[in-house]
Design a protein around this motif. Structure first.
Motif, PDB file in Angstrom:
ATOM      1  N   THR A 258       0.828  -1.207   0.000  1.00  0.00           N
ATOM      2  CA  THR A 258       0.000   0.000   0.000  1.00  0.00           C
ATOM      3  C   THR A 258       0.863   1.258   0.000  1.00  0.00           C
ATOM      4  O   THR A 258       1.857   1.341   0.727  1.00  0.00           O
ATOM      5  N   LYS A 259       0.477   2.236  -0.806  1.00  0.00           N
ATOM      6  CA  LYS A 259       1.124   3.539  -0.844  1.00  0.00           C
ATOM      7  C   LYS A 259       0.148   4.585  -0.303  1.00  0.00           C
ATOM      8  O   LYS A 259      -1.059   4.501  -0.536  1.00  0.00           O
ATOM      9  N   TYR A 260       0.670   5.590   0.401  1.00  0.00           N
ATOM     10  CA  TYR A 260      -0.186   6.572   1.057  1.00  0.00           C
ATOM     11  C   TYR A 260       0.134   7.979   0.548  1.00  0.00           C
ATOM     12  O   TYR A 260       1.295   8.348   0.375  1.00  0.00           O
ATOM     13  N   GLU A 261      -0.923   8.747   0.335  1.00  0.00           N
ATOM     14  CA  GLU A 261      -0.792  10.149  -0.054  1.00  0.00           C
ATOM     15  C   GLU A 261      -1.619  10.989   0.912  1.00  0.00           C
ATOM     16  O   GLU A 261      -2.820  10.766   1.074  1.00  0.00           O
ATOM     17  N   VAL A 262      -0.971  11.939   1.557  1.00  0.00           N
ATOM     18  CA  VAL A 262      -1.614  12.769   2.579  1.00  0.00           C
ATOM     19  C   VAL A 262      -1.766  14.183   2.037  1.00  0.00           C
ATOM     20  O   VAL A 262      -0.791  14.785   1.565  1.00  0.00           O
ATOM     21  N   THR A 263      -2.976  14.714   2.115  1.00  0.00           N
ATOM     22  CA  THR A 263      -3.248  16.086   1.681  1.00  0.00           C
ATOM     23  C   THR A 263      -3.302  16.993   2.895  1.00  0.00           C
ATOM     24  O   THR A 263      -4.060  16.737   3.840  1.00  0.00           O
ATOM     25  N   ILE A 264      -2.490  18.059   2.899  1.00  0.00           N
ATOM     26  CA  ILE A 264      -2.417  18.964   4.052  1.00  0.00           C
ATOM     27  C   ILE A 264      -2.687  20.398   3.599  1.00  0.00           C
ATOM     28  O   ILE A 264      -2.463  20.758   2.441  1.00  0.00           O
ATOM     29  N   GLN A 265      -3.162  21.210   4.552  1.00  0.00           N
ATOM     30  CA  GLN A 265      -3.471  22.605   4.261  1.00  0.00           C
ATOM     31  C   GLN A 265      -3.020  23.469   5.435  1.00  0.00           C
ATOM     32  O   GLN A 265      -3.430  23.232   6.577  1.00  0.00           O
ATOM     33  N   LYS A 266      -2.169  24.470   5.148  1.00  0.00           N
ATOM     34  CA  LYS A 266      -1.767  25.429   6.179  1.00  0.00           C
ATOM     35  C   LYS A 266      -2.954  26.336   6.476  1.00  0.00           C
ATOM     36  O   LYS A 266      -3.555  26.918   5.564  1.00  0.00           O
ATOM     37  N   LEU A 267      -3.325  26.464   7.767  1.00  0.00           N
ATOM     38  CA  LEU A 267      -4.572  27.145   8.118  1.00  0.00           C
ATOM     39  C   LEU A 267      -4.460  28.661   8.116  1.00  0.00           C
ATOM     40  O   LEU A 267      -5.453  29.354   7.944  1.00  0.00           O
ATOM     41  N   ASP A 268      -3.271  29.201   8.338  1.00  0.00           N
ATOM     42  CA  ASP A 268      -3.158  30.657   8.437  1.00  0.00           C
ATOM     43  C   ASP A 268      -2.681  31.292   7.132  1.00  0.00           C
ATOM     44  O   ASP A 268      -2.133  32.395   7.129  1.00  0.00           O
ATOM     45  N   SER A 269      -2.863  30.605   6.047  1.00  0.00           N
ATOM     46  CA  SER A 269      -2.454  31.168   4.757  1.00  0.00           C
ATOM     47  C   SER A 269      -3.455  30.756   3.687  1.00  0.00           C
ATOM     48  O   SER A 269      -4.294  29.887   3.888  1.00  0.00           O
TER      49      SER A 269
END
Length: 675
Positions: A258-269
């Motif tokens: 299994t390969k994993y891809e994580v989506t992240i978002q900086k909250l103050d920008s």
């Protein structure tokens, strides 16, 4: 549980732990038939029997030394005289995750070296071929492990990774600082730790010192400062990306590929979301995160303050000199009783559909200082001095199922125990009245609350403490169809732990968080490094409990990740019994617990702190014209219940109780000499 021994000859800065080797020979029948059922008993007399002296000698413990041929690495361990070469090979193969047939033992006989056969008794000094280290070699990985949450378990996970040489990881958290949602969001500025500092601190590890402060119940702000200081001192902050939300976790592939891809978002920008490749994902979303909300008919007519007693939503100075109703009877409701007393409200009404068990501080201490778990019957018996002040019998509560002579019981309660003595103090002094009404709250009118039974309660403030529910977004982010133990969809590298809800137990090993946090973190690390152990050893047994999302709890949606106490306990016990590393660490955790509790909170000192706190509130109540009893636990009573536990522990822990007995006796002698 097998005794655990630490080898101090192994390098790399930390000792190895090995369970004492016990014989593990296969039965004579080899699975074909049972000799006792197929042989004539009269003819068995011709079989030579081992004499009593020979039997005792074969079970004598002795020290053996193993040395790796290629590296020279050695360790010593105790083993019975009758322990065979095969027994030691099995132990090493289980720990190192390899085939025992790959391991060869040789010993020196005169000028020659001879290979030892599997059925032979293990020699005192053995040369080992086929391995390069007594530590299991973990595979390398290109992408980082992603940890979601920088609260207590998330920080502990970072410490465990770093302790075992793993530096390829990153921690994400929405908050701009470490500490977690429970203390930043849910707790009030007036909140304090309900359990004891000895089992709730970030440095809960055998390689780290005890906290310097021995006061058992630090405030919210003191705990947040502890988390921040620990993250700085232990080198965790460079691995943290704070103020960043994990929006999605995508898993593609089958089982170990299994390969994993994580989506992240900086909250103050306003920057775009990033995508990050990961080797595995460990999520620690904190306690139940959303408050259970309920509106009552007539709230617009009430004319006073109506608030939820969390998130700093209510300014407790508003309650000074006023009558207040607290709706609910969980742990946070009990904590709010203390806050209201601290701010000198006039009269408190605790309104609930049914009474939950509240736990005196001494009883919490008694379970947290234990080596083997405290029986539920002793847990309740030790509450008696406190419940006697109220004229209540805790054995009659809905949560308790016990036998007639009260020697055994099972406790099942939807809410966790509220731990605190001020709850009992306030009731016994007439400051607090508990109103139990199965019909709940019918409606509100101007400065009044009307119960379903018809009783009217005149109050100017209402605090709602109805508990918390899980956040469905955690299921969505991790793509959870079913939790299998603490693993998502049978995937060994998608791991999620939120403290299990409710109370379901026949014994209690503690009421606090740090022992569980270190156990969960080490469990998560092990299967991140060795996922094949999960697919080959754990899953085929079918022993892990499973949980899917459901709506069976009175219309309240319960996400899949929210598991109950039975699910959590069954997972921990089973995994700890099948993985040697985790079994050994479990024994070490028990020792840390005993050492920290008795070093920071020896029994007489703890009782003194409890009494001082009780007297503080008695003085406040007395100034208001109330009268009531003194603190019910004398040092003699405290020692009586402690002695009862020590007798239980001798039976439960057997020969392993020597550590506990020696350590506790040493602390008691030290306290006596200080007096």
């Amino acid at each position: 549980m097998c005794p655990v021994f630490r080898d101090k000859t192994v390098s790399k800065g930390r000792p190895l732990c090995f369970a004492a080797a016990m014989p593990a020979r296969p039965p004579i029948s080899m699975g074909m038939y049972d000799p006792d059922n197929h042989r004539d008993a009269s003819k068995l007399s011709i079989v030579k029997k081992e004499s009593k002296a020979e039997e005792e000698m074969s079970k004598t413990m002795r020290e053996i030394e193993l040395k790796i041929h290629s590296t020279g690495e050695t360790f010593s361990m105790p083993a019975m005289v009758c322990t065979t070469v095969w027994d030691i090979k099995l132990m090493l193969s289980e720990r190192l995750g390899m085939d025992p047939g790959q391991i060869t033992f040789v010993t020196k006989q005169g000028p020659f070296w001879r290979e030892n056969k599997d059925p032979e008794e293990i020699a005192r000094k053995v040369l080992v071929k086929g391995i390069r280290s007594f530590e299991r070699q973990r595979p390398t990985h290109e992408h980082p492990f992603v940890v979601i949450g920088a609260g207590h378990i998330g920080l502990r996970q970072a410490m465990v990774f770093l302790k075992y040489g793993e530096s390829n990881f990153v921690i994400f958290d929405r908050k701009p600082k470490v500490g977690g949602m429970a203390w930043w969001d849910q707790a009030n500025v007036t909140s304090k730790l309900q359990t004891e500092l000895g089992v709730y601190h970030l440095g809960f590890d055998e390689t780290l010192p005890c906290p310097e402060n021995d006061y058992p119940w630090p405030s919210r702000d003191e705990l947040l400062a502890m988390f921040q200081k620990g993250a700085e001192e232990y080198g965790i902050l460079p691995y943290c990306r704070l103020g960043t939300e994990v929006q999605d976790v995508k898993a593609e592939g089958q089982k170990l590929d299994t390969k994993y891809e994580v989506t992240i978002q900086k909250l103050d920008s306003e920057s775009k979301a990033e995508k990050l490749a990961a080797e595995g994902v460990l999520m620690y979303p904190g306690n139940l995160s959303l408050p259970r909300r309920e509106e009552y008919r007539g709230e617009d007519e009430f004319g006073g303050t109506i608030a939820y007693g969390m998130f700093d939503e209510f300014g407790y100075k508003e309650a000074t000199g006023k009558d207040i109703a607290i709706v609910g009877h969980g742990a946070f409701a009990v904590e709010n009783v203390r806050s209201c007393c601290e701010f000198s409200c006039k009269k408190i009404y605790l309104v609930c559909r049914r009474k939950n068990i509240a736990c005196p501080r001494y009883v919490s201490w008694l379970s947290n200082q234990s080596q083997s778990a405290l029986s539920a019957s002793l847990f309740l018996h030790a509450m008696k001095p406190m419940y006697d002040l109220l004229g209540w019998d805790v054995w009659t509560y809905y949560a308790v199922q016990g036998n007639a002579n009260r020697s055994n019981c099972y406790i099942q309660q939807k809410a966790r125990f509220g731990i605190g003595d001020v709850y009992f103090c306030a009731i016994s002094w007439g400051k607090l009245e508990l109103i139990e009404d199965p019909m709940g709250i019918k409606r509100l009118s101007h400065h009044a609350l009307h119960c379903g039974s018809g009783r009217k309660i005149d109050v100017q403030c209402i605090l709602k403490l109805l508990g918390f529910v899980g956040d469905p977004s955690n299921d969505r982010v991790m793509k959870i169809k079913e939790m299998v133990g603490f693993w998502v969809n049978e995937d060994p590298r998608r791991y999620l732990v939120a403290e299990p809800v409710s109370v379901m137990a026949t014994n209690f090993g503690g009421t606090s968080f740090s022992p569980g946090a270190i156990s969960w973190a080490e469990m998560g690390m092990h299967f991140m490094h060795f996922p094949k152990d999960f697919t080959d050893k754990v899953l085929p047994t079918g022993m892990l409990p499973r949980h899917k999302a459901d709506e069976t709890d009175e219309g309240t949606y319960r996400p899949a990740y929210v598991v109950d106490a039975r699910h959590g306990t069954q997972t921990g016990v089973f995994i700890g019994s099948i993985i040697p590393f985790l079994m050994e660490r479990g024994a070490v955790h028990s020792q840390i617990k005993v050492e920290r509790m008795w070093t920071l909170h020896p029994v007489d000192k703890f009782i003194q702190y409890c009494k001082e706190d009780w007297d503080h509130y008695c003085e406040k109540f007395s100034f208001e014209g109330l009268t009531g009893p003194g603190f019910p636990y004398t040092p003699e009573q405290a020692h009586k219940y402690l002695d009862m536990y020590r007798e239980e522990n001798k039976v439960a822990a057997k020969e392993q109780c020597s550590f506990y007995e020696e350590f506790v006796d040493g602390q008691l002698r030290k306290a006596q000499s200080a007096r």
